[in-house]
Design a protein around this motif. Structure first.
Motif, PDB file in Angstrom:
ATOM      1  N   ALA A  63     -32.146 -67.881   2.956  1.00 20.21           N
ATOM      2  CA  ALA A  63     -33.130 -67.127   2.222  1.00 20.21           C
ATOM      3  C   ALA A  63     -32.660 -65.344   2.868  1.00 20.21           C
ATOM      4  O   ALA A  63     -32.487 -64.709   2.079  1.00 20.21           O
ATOM      5  CB  ALA A  63     -34.185 -67.041   1.867  1.00 20.21           C
ATOM      6  N   ALA A  64     -33.487 -65.482   3.862  1.00 18.89           N
ATOM      7  CA  ALA A  64     -33.761 -64.477   4.920  1.00 18.89           C
ATOM      8  C   ALA A  64     -32.097 -63.979   4.856  1.00 18.89           C
ATOM      9  O   ALA A  64     -31.381 -62.605   5.448  1.00 18.89           O
ATOM     10  CB  ALA A  64     -34.327 -64.617   5.972  1.00 18.89           C
ATOM     11  N   ASP A  65     -31.097 -64.401   5.133  1.00 13.72           N
ATOM     12  CA  ASP A  65     -29.713 -63.978   5.450  1.00 13.72           C
ATOM     13  C   ASP A  65     -29.002 -63.681   4.356  1.00 13.72           C
ATOM     14  O   ASP A  65     -27.268 -62.814   4.957  1.00 13.72           O
ATOM     15  CB  ASP A  65     -29.105 -65.254   6.347  1.00 13.72           C
ATOM     16  N   ARG A  66     -29.766 -63.756   3.039  1.00 15.85           N
ATOM     17  CA  ARG A  66     -28.425 -63.553   2.050  1.00 15.85           C
ATOM     18  C   ARG A  66     -28.802 -61.735   1.802  1.00 15.85           C
ATOM     19  O   ARG A  66     -29.251 -61.636   0.611  1.00 15.85           O
ATOM     20  CB  ARG A  66     -29.227 -64.389   0.659  1.00 15.85           C
ATOM     21  N   TRP A  67     -28.040 -61.294   2.879  1.00 10.84           N
ATOM     22  CA  TRP A  67     -27.719 -59.761   2.346  1.00 10.84           C
ATOM     23  C   TRP A  67     -28.107 -58.869   1.136  1.00 10.84           C
ATOM     24  O   TRP A  67     -27.983 -57.696   0.915  1.00 10.84           O
ATOM     25  CB  TRP A  67     -28.282 -58.704   3.991  1.00 10.84           C
ATOM     26  N   TRP A  68     -26.456 -60.023   1.102  1.00 10.21           N
ATOM     27  CA  TRP A  68     -26.205 -59.585  -0.407  1.00 10.21           C
ATOM     28  C   TRP A  68     -26.246 -58.879  -1.219  1.00 10.21           C
ATOM     29  O   TRP A  68     -26.033 -58.426  -2.592  1.00 10.21           O
ATOM     30  CB  TRP A  68     -24.053 -59.856  -0.418  1.00 10.21           C
ATOM     31  N   GLU A  69     -27.920 -60.225  -1.611  1.00  6.70           N
ATOM     32  CA  GLU A  69     -28.362 -59.104  -2.438  1.00  6.70           C
ATOM     33  C   GLU A  69     -29.935 -58.727  -2.593  1.00  6.70           C
ATOM     34  O   GLU A  69     -30.188 -58.777  -3.202  1.00  6.70           O
ATOM     35  CB  GLU A  69     -28.864 -61.190  -2.712  1.00  6.70           C
ATOM     36  N   GLN A  70     -29.846 -58.312  -1.196  1.00  6.15           N
ATOM     37  CA  GLN A  70     -31.019 -57.906  -0.998  1.00  6.15           C
ATOM     38  C   GLN A  70     -30.631 -56.187  -0.826  1.00  6.15           C
ATOM     39  O   GLN A  70     -31.603 -54.993  -0.714  1.00  6.15           O
ATOM     40  CB  GLN A  70     -32.067 -57.625   0.024  1.00  6.15           C
ATOM     41  N   THR A  71     -29.306 -55.801  -0.769  1.00  5.14           N
ATOM     42  CA  THR A  71     -28.788 -54.545  -0.281  1.00  5.14           C
ATOM     43  C   THR A  71     -27.969 -54.418  -0.951  1.00  5.14           C
ATOM     44  O   THR A  71     -26.730 -54.487  -2.500  1.00  5.14           O
ATOM     45  CB  THR A  71     -28.238 -54.558   0.929  1.00  5.14           C
ATOM     46  N   ASP A  72     -27.959 -52.075  -1.818  1.00  5.63           N
ATOM     47  CA  ASP A  72     -27.203 -51.662  -2.341  1.00  5.63           C
ATOM     48  C   ASP A  72     -26.556 -49.994  -1.453  1.00  5.63           C
ATOM     49  O   ASP A  72     -27.000 -50.027  -0.224  1.00  5.63           O
ATOM     50  CB  ASP A  72     -27.432 -50.717  -3.128  1.00  5.63           C
ATOM     51  N   LEU A  73     -25.050 -50.341  -1.772  1.00  8.29           N
ATOM     52  CA  LEU A  73     -24.735 -48.925  -0.617  1.00  8.29           C
ATOM     53  C   LEU A  73     -24.934 -47.949  -0.921  1.00  8.29           C
ATOM     54  O   LEU A  73     -25.132 -47.503  -1.947  1.00  8.29           O
ATOM     55  CB  LEU A  73     -22.837 -49.351  -1.127  1.00  8.29           C
ATOM     56  N   THR A  74     -25.615 -46.989   0.562  1.00 10.50           N
ATOM     57  CA  THR A  74     -26.082 -46.094   0.522  1.00 10.50           C
ATOM     58  C   THR A  74     -24.962 -44.435   1.012  1.00 10.50           C
ATOM     59  O   THR A  74     -25.474 -43.887   0.673  1.00 10.50           O
ATOM     60  CB  THR A  74     -27.319 -45.868   0.769  1.00 10.50           C
ATOM     61  N   LYS A  75     -24.425 -45.222   1.575  1.00  8.84           N
ATOM     62  CA  LYS A  75     -23.286 -44.025   2.349  1.00  8.84           C
ATOM     63  C   LYS A  75     -21.624 -44.946   1.922  1.00  8.84           C
ATOM     64  O   LYS A  75     -21.788 -45.648   2.953  1.00  8.84           O
ATOM     65  CB  LYS A  75     -23.925 -43.565   3.819  1.00  8.84           C
ATOM     66  N   LEU A  76     -21.247 -43.642   1.263  1.00  7.51           N
ATOM     67  CA  LEU A  76     -19.495 -44.459   1.539  1.00  7.51           C
ATOM     68  C   LEU A  76     -18.855 -43.534   1.739  1.00  7.51           C
ATOM     69  O   LEU A  76     -19.118 -42.107   1.815  1.00  7.51           O
ATOM     70  CB  LEU A  76     -19.133 -44.529  -0.037  1.00  7.51           C
TER      71      LEU A  76
END
Length: 590
Positions: A63-76
């Motif tokens: 669960a702690a490694d599932r970063w794609w469920e916890q982050t949204d892109l902020t800089k493109l």
């Protein structure tokens, strides 16, 4: 900074992610798109929605490694590709705080940009935009909008709705007018209007109470609205390359530190205008039609740089010598009569040298009348200049060596300035060391000198050394003894390596090394020269500019044009030193 590899070959960068996890949140991740692309791959827009491929292939993620469920892109960052359009799918990235698409081939922007309510910085510069979408005005948090180098002929009338805006660059477009709504941008700090087709500025600009930097360079301005004088926070004002006939009146601009008004049609410097500029540090008026400098220029007690080059000035007030902070004075290209000729080529003032010659008696280039008391050996030496101006001059004689009579004429007189330029000298005159107790300014330019003697290194009071247009390839390490040297001119020589001894001269303020063959510089050692303000490396063989050079934040003038490096590009160099240093700092690996 942690780099999280993606199976599709891209990289997702997360800054300080581990630290954020510990406090229950994860900092948003910038996505860097580095390949040259014609269009943005669809999975970039959907990065917040789709599960990454590595997660599908590896089911052991905790669960702690599932970063794609916890982050949204902020800089493109999609800069320097060949993008011709942006998809409306940009709305799928609502957490974006920064979008950088500069240096592409965009002709329009998607209306969906208006849905990025968290966007703080938008860089669409160096494209082919002819208009900006009205939806852009719906970005409440936008602080930086960069649209320079496009094809804009007008701006949205409602641009003033961007109340959070602090930086706006619309330079290098085709604008003929500025929206009156600009008056609402009360938080704007930097406004760049340079290189457009503006014939006037709206008086409403005066409502920008936070504005510190205003650049109106290269327009068609004939006047500046009197109301502009009420901009109390203004620190830098650029009015170069316009059609101004007089300096603007700025009575309330008490914080104004830099006024650049070169390449206009200014004929008169109004004394009253100068009295209003008590905080001014830089006054640039080159390439105008100024005929006289008023005595009242002494009110500018904080003035450090004064550029009056290429005007119609025939004399200078003696009071100019009463400016205690003045370090840089450019006078070349004026029909001056009471100014020492050698100083017209010297842009950095030496405190030991008098600026204006007395009206009585012969000038420094005139020979005194021969009388019965004149020794034959001294008849070709300007004794008057030695005695009254502390100047020893034997220049433009095409001489292979300096006659002994020239040094004999000095006697017990202290000499502060030596000018042996424009001769055929192949070595440093050996007797120059006899002047070591007093000389602080030596000009040996335009000779054929191939090496520096140890005698020159004994002139420990030397502050200015001009060796341009010789055939030097190296400097001796003994020059490290010149601890007071603040200006050295080595332009038009044959250096292939940056002279290492220069890194060990702590008082250096100006290094002029243009038109050589220097291939590299050491930015770390340059940063140790904390007084260095000017570094001229134009027309050398630099294949790259080290990003660490950006840490030399004391540099006021960094000149790099005419080198074979690819970055920074010419467009960045054209923005000036501050922009170049900022660009370089942004390229320093984290």
């Amino acid at each position: 900074t942690h780099i999280l590899p993606r199976m599709d070959g891209q990289e997702l960068e997360s800054e300080g992610e581990e630290a954020e996890k510990e406090c229950g949140t994860i900092r948003k991740c910038p996505f860097l798109w580095g390949e040259v692309e014609l269009e943005v791959p669809e999975h970039v827009w959907r990065i917040n929605l789709d599960t990454p491929e590595e997660a599908q292939q590896n089911l052991s993620f905790g669960a702690a490694d599932r970063w794609w469920e916890q982050t949204d892109l902020t800089k493109l960052i999609l800069a320097s590709n060949k993008l011709q359009s942006l998809s409306e799918d940009v709305q799928l990235l609502p957490a974006l705080t920064m979008l950088d698409v500069h240096d592409n081939q965009l002709t329009s922007l998607p209306s969906a940009l208006g849905q990025l309510e968290n966007l703080q910085k938008l860089d669409v510069s160096h494209n082919k935009l002819r208009s900006l979408p009205e939806e852009l005005l719906q970005l409440p948090r936008l602080r930086s909008l960069l649209v320079q180098h496009n094809e804009l002929s007008q701006l949205p009338e409602g641009l003033g709705q961007l109340l959070s805006l602090e930086e706006l660059d619309v330079s290098n477009n085709q604008l003929t007018a500025i929206p009156t709504s600009f008056a609402l941008l009360v938080n704007l700090v930097r406004l760049n209007l340079a290189c457009n087709q503006l014939k006037e500025l709206p008086a409403d600009l005066s409502a920008m109470k936070s504005l510190r930097q205003l650049d109106c360079t290269k327009n068609y301005l004939e006047t500046v609205p009197p109301k502009l004088a009420t901009m109390a926070s203004l620190e830098q004002l650029y009015l170069r390359k316009n059609k101004l006939r007089s300096l603007p009146e700025l009575p309330s601009c008490k914080l104004l530190k830099e006024l650049h008004a070169g390449e206009n049609q200014i004929e008169i410097l109004n004394a009253e205008n100068l009295k209003q500029l008590s905080s001014l540090c830089v006054l640039e008026l080159r390439d105008n039609k100024i005929k006289a400098v008023p005595e009242e220029i002494t009110v500018l007690q904080k003035l450090e740089r004064l550029d009056l080059a290429n005007n119609d000035i025939s004399r200078l007030p003696y009071t100019l010598g009463n400016l205690p902070q003045l370090k840089f004075l450019a006078l070349e290209g004026n029909p001056l009569r009471t100014i020492r000729r050698d100083l017209l080529q010297v842009t950095q003032l030496c405190p030991c040298t008098p600026l204006v010659s007395p009206d009585d008696g012969p000038g420094p280039n005139e020979e005194p009348p021969v009388t019965a008391m004149t020794l034959p050996s001294q008849s070709k030496v300007n004794i008057h200049a030695i005695a009254t101006l502390k100047l020893l001059e034997y220049s433009d004689k095409q001489a292979a060596e300096i006659p002994e009579a020239v040094f004999d004429a000095v006697g017990n007189n202290p000499v502060a300035t030596v000018n042996f330029s424009k001769n055929q000298l192949r070595e440093i005159p050996p007797r120059l060391v006899e002047l070591k107790e007093s000389v602080c300014d030596v000009s040996l330019g335009f000779n054929k000198i191939s090496s520096i003697s140890s005698g020159l290194c004994l002139l420990q009071k030397l502050t200015h050394l001009d060796l341009r247009n010789n055939v030097l390839t190296a400097l001796p390490e003994e020059m490290e003894a010149l601890k007071r040297l603040h200006t050295i001119n080595l332009a038009f020589n044959r250096f292939k390596v940056f002279p290492s001894v220069l890194y060990h001269l702590p008082a250096l303020e100006n290094i002029l090394l243009s038109n050589n063959q220097v291939g590299s510089i050491d930015p770390v050692q340059l940063k140790g020269l904390d007084k260095l303000g000017t570094l001229d490396l134009q027309n050398n063989d630099l294949l790259q500019v080290p990003p660490e050079l950006g840490n030399c934040e004391n540099l006021r003038s960094l000149l790099l044009e005419g080198n074979p490096f690819r970055t920074p590009r010419a467009a960045v160099l054209a923005k000036g030193t501050a922009a170049v240093l900022e660009y370089l700092r942004s390229r320093i690996p984290s």
